[in-house]
Design an enzyme around this catalytic site. Structure first.
Site, PDB file in Angstrom:
ATOM      1  N   ASP A 165       2.699  -2.592  24.112  1.00 43.41           N
ATOM      2  CA  ASP A 165       4.129  -2.423  23.797  1.00 43.41           C
ATOM      3  C   ASP A 165       4.764  -1.279  24.786  1.00 43.41           C
ATOM      4  O   ASP A 165       4.025  -0.919  25.786  1.00 43.41           O
ATOM      5  CB  ASP A 165       4.250  -1.922  22.326  1.00 43.41           C
ATOM      6  CG  ASP A 165       3.414  -0.482  22.045  1.00 43.41           C
ATOM      7  OD1 ASP A 165       2.885  -0.119  23.103  1.00 43.41           O
ATOM      8  OD2 ASP A 165       3.419  -0.225  21.063  1.00 43.41           O
ATOM      9  N   ASP A 220      -0.547  -0.254  17.772  1.00 47.86           N
ATOM     10  CA  ASP A 220      -1.028   0.549  16.472  1.00 47.86           C
ATOM     11  C   ASP A 220      -0.146   0.340  15.610  1.00 47.86           C
ATOM     12  O   ASP A 220      -0.158   1.251  14.473  1.00 47.86           O
ATOM     13  CB  ASP A 220      -0.698   2.104  17.442  1.00 47.86           C
ATOM     14  CG  ASP A 220       0.814   2.135  17.663  1.00 47.86           C
ATOM     15  OD1 ASP A 220       1.396   1.336  17.542  1.00 47.86           O
ATOM     16  OD2 ASP A 220       1.204   3.384  18.075  1.00 47.86           O
ATOM     17  N   ASN A 234     -42.368 -13.839  41.369  1.00 53.64           N
ATOM     18  CA  ASN A 234     -43.744 -13.694  41.124  1.00 53.64           C
ATOM     19  C   ASN A 234     -44.349 -14.837  40.361  1.00 53.64           C
ATOM     20  O   ASN A 234     -45.343 -15.235  40.676  1.00 53.64           O
ATOM     21  CB  ASN A 234     -44.070 -12.495  40.150  1.00 53.64           C
ATOM     22  CG  ASN A 234     -43.898 -11.010  40.899  1.00 53.64           C
ATOM     23  OD1 ASN A 234     -44.018 -11.141  42.214  1.00 53.64           O
ATOM     24  ND2 ASN A 234     -43.802 -10.037  40.302  1.00 53.64           N
ATOM     25  N   ASN A 287     -46.086  -4.529  34.809  1.00 52.17           N
ATOM     26  CA  ASN A 287     -44.996  -4.445  33.996  1.00 52.17           C
ATOM     27  C   ASN A 287     -44.408  -3.225  33.619  1.00 52.17           C
ATOM     28  O   ASN A 287     -43.339  -2.770  33.749  1.00 52.17           O
ATOM     29  CB  ASN A 287     -45.108  -5.332  32.782  1.00 52.17           C
ATOM     30  CG  ASN A 287     -43.855  -5.777  32.127  1.00 52.17           C
ATOM     31  OD1 ASN A 287     -42.798  -6.045  32.520  1.00 52.17           O
ATOM     32  ND2 ASN A 287     -44.050  -5.565  30.739  1.00 52.17           N
ATOM     33  N   ASP A 315     -41.327  -0.891  34.516  1.00 49.27           N
ATOM     34  CA  ASP A 315     -40.155  -0.665  33.534  1.00 49.27           C
ATOM     35  C   ASP A 315     -39.377   0.470  33.870  1.00 49.27           C
ATOM     36  O   ASP A 315     -38.277   0.904  33.313  1.00 49.27           O
ATOM     37  CB  ASP A 315     -40.732  -0.839  32.184  1.00 49.27           C
ATOM     38  CG  ASP A 315     -40.820  -2.217  31.723  1.00 49.27           C
ATOM     39  OD1 ASP A 315     -40.266  -3.094  32.431  1.00 49.27           O
ATOM     40  OD2 ASP A 315     -41.602  -2.113  30.666  1.00 49.27           O
TER      41      ASP A 315
END
Length: 831
Positions: A322, A581, A649, A674, A678
């Site tokens: 607006d 709003d 992989n 792994n 991480d």
């Protein structure tokens, strides 16, 4: 003996009074009945969150297989597997717990509250703390917090479309109705999920939470929040990667069994690969990235209510807004009160003041401006009745008395006031409206072209002391209320910043075409294309979809047309944000990809929004967009890492299983790989983002990701095969082979994150200090582990320096190739 009124009996049954409950009574009821929420939320306590780390089917199968291994053979290996899974889960747990705690604090900042009487004093409390017996005070814009019976009301109109489907507001009052009537006929009751359009009321709460009518419906429907585009893309990506992983893992297991290798070892090896290769970390990475992004956005006065909307916020390329308060200062000022001939009029000033001072509907800046412009003596006037403003009539009428006379005053949109006028007042003379109508419209056009907002005002005398809507007829047109709201300082620069971010601004306003066009030109729109609400009603949806992208201003728009504009923009391929709003913005906020409200918005708008601005300012929103794009970019980095290193992989393992006479890695070694890789991935949320990723919107593109996965996955496999070939040529032992592959695998996976995280050359990539440190720590750990006692437990052995040197050469060549291919890849994508 006097009969007890229905309201008095109801209050007695609820063990309350018109003065409300005490705090102690309310707390006791809250403890007994529970919070006023529809769906009991799952407890996100620390223990539940920790257990959720083990919900992956692959993790569960691996734990079962490790337990089987514990009883059948090497207990040490099984214990190591358990420890690695536990440590990896703790890593995810701590990150997610921190993220969820931060989000709870942020959401508490924009909780919707309701006005209730407690301890005989009006006070605001969170909606979820409301209990049966509470006395609630309601006014325009309020969300009705529970099922209530009206004690007292004035000109109360409620939107019940969420329950009845009826689009027009329903008038409510305290007159008792039968319990047997349908919801739409219970005019003395207010229902949870509906909202007040105009007027005010005092009501007593009957039922809360799932016991309400709205609660019963939601229990039956179990409606899910629609997926965002990003969520949909991530889910499809997850399914795709999981399917491919499972196919390859099953193939690897079958090959190993066919080659007569130990079945349990082969099974554990395959499962360990699945743990490392499936995107099981993706939900945690997304959660961490989004919560980190939400915290950063909060520092820029942008509160995220729904985390998933951050990604859409970053992808947004159209913003519908607006003009009042967003593009303008938001403070309406009175320019003048003019009669039909364009002269200043004290009478209009008085009548406008009377109309504004006695209206009891929702607060609005126009009436605030009239009341504050000039304070007048109105002690001779008394209010008798009111017809509140609504969005179909677009006018407000009050009935006043002065001595023995009754006076009706109506103000509103000029065309809507004119349609109820039969006469006009010209120099104290009452004449037929048709004689001066053209003059009135010409003056209106002249003022509108100058950028002024113009309302009409009319009056008439009435014989009765009460009023119905039908009384809005045969009015006498008095003149004009001329208003202005100047553009915000610096708004042109802000709009240019939006354009530089690839976001086009579209203005949606109820103001007339001339006022909207004047403002647009003041804020930098050279020759804006304007479409009015009337023109919208005259074109088909298909034609509207064709031209909606070219329109910059939608003027004279009805509330229900906002929704149509947003749907059309979305169907035209845009990610649409909407700032609203007001009471009539809730539907559009729901429909938009990103519903944006402000902290001062009415309840229904704030509840419907995904994001709440603590300040109604486009500069604040720009900061939020930039943070949304950073969050999107850092999430995509993990996707690229998972596809380039991990996916490669899988090809390596499939190939190695064919020509090797032993497993290239033990299950515990795969899991350790792994775990180590991480650590850098968990710091992705802190990473710096290239300017190019912030300067334009990006969307989740699964086809692009698949191409990336195939190209960079195969390059990664080539590095693995080069390592396998070098190790076999060097005639190393099985333990040395596994150690060599472990070192090459972790170092290449760690370094490739630094490559794929940016489209720039790695040396110019500017990673965050946390990502850089965690990457270097991972590389250091993988080199040191074979030389310490821990390495021996995992089956690793020290490697000769010539082997280590050869591995480092392979990794270096791999990184150079990835850098080169990356440059070519993005160049082709750009072209």
């Amino acid at each position: 003996m006097t009969m007890e009124s229905p309201i008095s009996k109801l209050l007695a049954d609820l063990q309350t009074t018109s003065y409300g409950l005490t705090s102690q009574q309310a707390n006791e009821r809250l403890e007994k009945i529970g919070p006023n929420i529809l769906n009991k939320q799952k407890k996100s306590d620390a223990f539940s969150l920790f257990l959720s780390q083990f919900k992956s089917p692959i993790i569960i199968i691996l734990l079962f297989a490790a337990a089987l291994s514990l009883f059948l053979q090497d207990s040490t290996d099984a214990i190591i597997i358990f420890i690695i899974i536990f440590v990896s889960s703790m890593l995810g747990f701590f990150q997610e717990y921190r993220a969820s705690s931060a989000i709870k604090k942020l959401l508490a900042m924009v909780r919707i509250k309701s006005n209730v009487i407690r301890d005989r004093t009006p006070k605001e409390i969170p909606l979820e703390e409301i209990v049966p017996g509470d006395i609630v005070i309601l006014s325009a814009g309020n969300k009705i917090p529970a099922d209530c019976t009206i004690i007292d009301s004035k000109d109360l109109f409620v939107n019940e479309s969420v329950l009845t489907g009826e689009t027009f507001p329903v008038e409510k009052n305290s007159n008792a109705t039968s319990d047997e009537l349908p919801i739409s006929k219970k005019t003395n009751m207010l229902f949870m999920g509906t909202n007040v359009i105009s007027g005010n009321a005092k009501a007593v709460v009957l039922k809360t939470g799932s016991q309400t009518e709205f609660g019963k419906i939601s229990e039956r429907l179990r409606l899910r929040v629609p997926e965002t585009e990003f969520e949909h893309g991530v889910r499809k990506f997850g399914y795709f990667l999981t399917q491919v992983t499972l196919i390859l893992v099953i193939a690897i297991f079958a090959i190993n069994v066919y080659l007569a290798r130990p079945v349990l070892d082969s099974f554990l090896f395959s499962l360990a690969l699945a743990v490392g290769l499936t995107p099981q970390l993706l939900p945690a990475i997304i959660s961490i990235n989004l919560s980190h992004g939400a915290r950063r956005m909060a520092s820029h006065q942008v509160i995220v209510k729904r985390l998933a909307s951050i990604e859409n916020f970053g992808s947004m390329n159209v913003l519908c807004s607006d003009k009042t308060g967003t593009l303008t200062e938001g403070v309406v000022n009175i320019k003048s009160y003019l009669d039909v001939n364009g002269n200043d009029s004290e009478k209009i000033s008085l009548y406008a003041y009377l109309n504004a001072i006695y209206e009891t509907g929702f607060a609005n800046p126009i009436d605030d401006a009239i009341r504050s412009f000039k304070v007048l003596d109105i002690s001779n006037f008394k209010k008798l009745d009111e017809i509140p403003y609504d969005f179909s009539r677009k006018r407000l009428t009050v009935l006043l008395s002065k001595g023995s006379e009754q006076l009706v005053i109506t103000k509103g949109a000029l065309s809507n006031v004119l349609e109820v006028c039969s006469y006009a007042e010209v120099q104290t003379q009452k004449i037929e409206i048709e004689k001066v109508k053209q003059q009135i419209l010409q003056k209106f056009t002249e003022l509108s072209q100058q950028g002024f907002r113009v309302l009409g005002i009319s009056y008439k005398n009435l014989e009765t002391t009460d009023m119905k809507k039908e009384e809005e007829s045969n009015m006498i047109f008095l003149g004009f209320i001329v208003l202005y709201d100047p553009p915000k300082s610096g708004i042109i620069n802000t709009i240019n910043q939006l354009r530089s971010l690839g976001i086009s601004l579209k203005i949606i306003t109820g103001d007339n075409k001339l006022v909207a066009t004047n403002l647009a030109k003041q804020i930098g729109f050279a020759d804006p294309k304007v479409l009015t609400g009337l023109e919208m009603r005259q074109i088909t949806n298909e034609a509207f979809y064709q031209q909606v992208n070219d329109v910059q201003i939608f003027s004279e728009v009805e509330p229900n047309q906002k929704d149509r504009i947003i749907v059309a923009l979305k169907k035209s391929g845009n990610v649409v944000g909407f700032i609203g709003d007001g009471i009539n913005d809730a539907t559009a906020l729901h429909t938009a990809d990103v519903g944006i409200s402000v902290d001062t918005a009415v309840d229904v708008a704030k509840e419907a929004s995904d994001i709440v601005l603590l300040e109604k300012n486009l500069d604040v929103l720009i900061k939020g967009v930039e943070e949304g794009r950073r969050t999107f970019a850092n999430t995509i980095k993990y996707v690229f890492m998972a596809t380039s290193a991990n996916f490669g992989n899988m090809f390596s393992m499939a190939g190695a299983s064919v020509f090797l006479t032993f497993l290239p890695g033990l299950p515990k070694q795969i899991l350790l790989t792994n775990l180590i890789t991480d650590f850098p991935e968990m710091t992705m949320s802190t990473d710096n983002v290239d300017k190019e990723m912030v300067s334009e919107p990006h969307r989740f593109d699964l086809r692009f990701i698949k191409k990336f996965m195939i190209i960079f996955g195969l390059i990664n496999s080539s590095a693995d095969f080069a390592t396998f070939g070098m190790l076999l040529a060097s005639r190393v032992t099985v333990d040395q082979f596994r150690t060599g592959w472990f070192i090459e695998n972790v170092i290449s996976a760690a370094l490739v994150v630094l490559v794929v995280r940016t489209r720039r050359p790695m040396i110019h990539g500017n990673p965050s200090k946390y990502l850089l440190i965690s990457t270097l720590v991972s590389i250091f750990a993988v080199i040191v582990i074979p030389f310490i006692i821990l390495g021996k437990e995992f089956g690793f052995v020290p490697l000769p320096f010539n082997i280590l040197g050869a591995i480092l050469v392979i990794v270096s060549v791999y990184i150079i190739i990835v850098e080169t291919v990356k440059k070519i890849f993005y160049k082709r994508v750009k072209n």
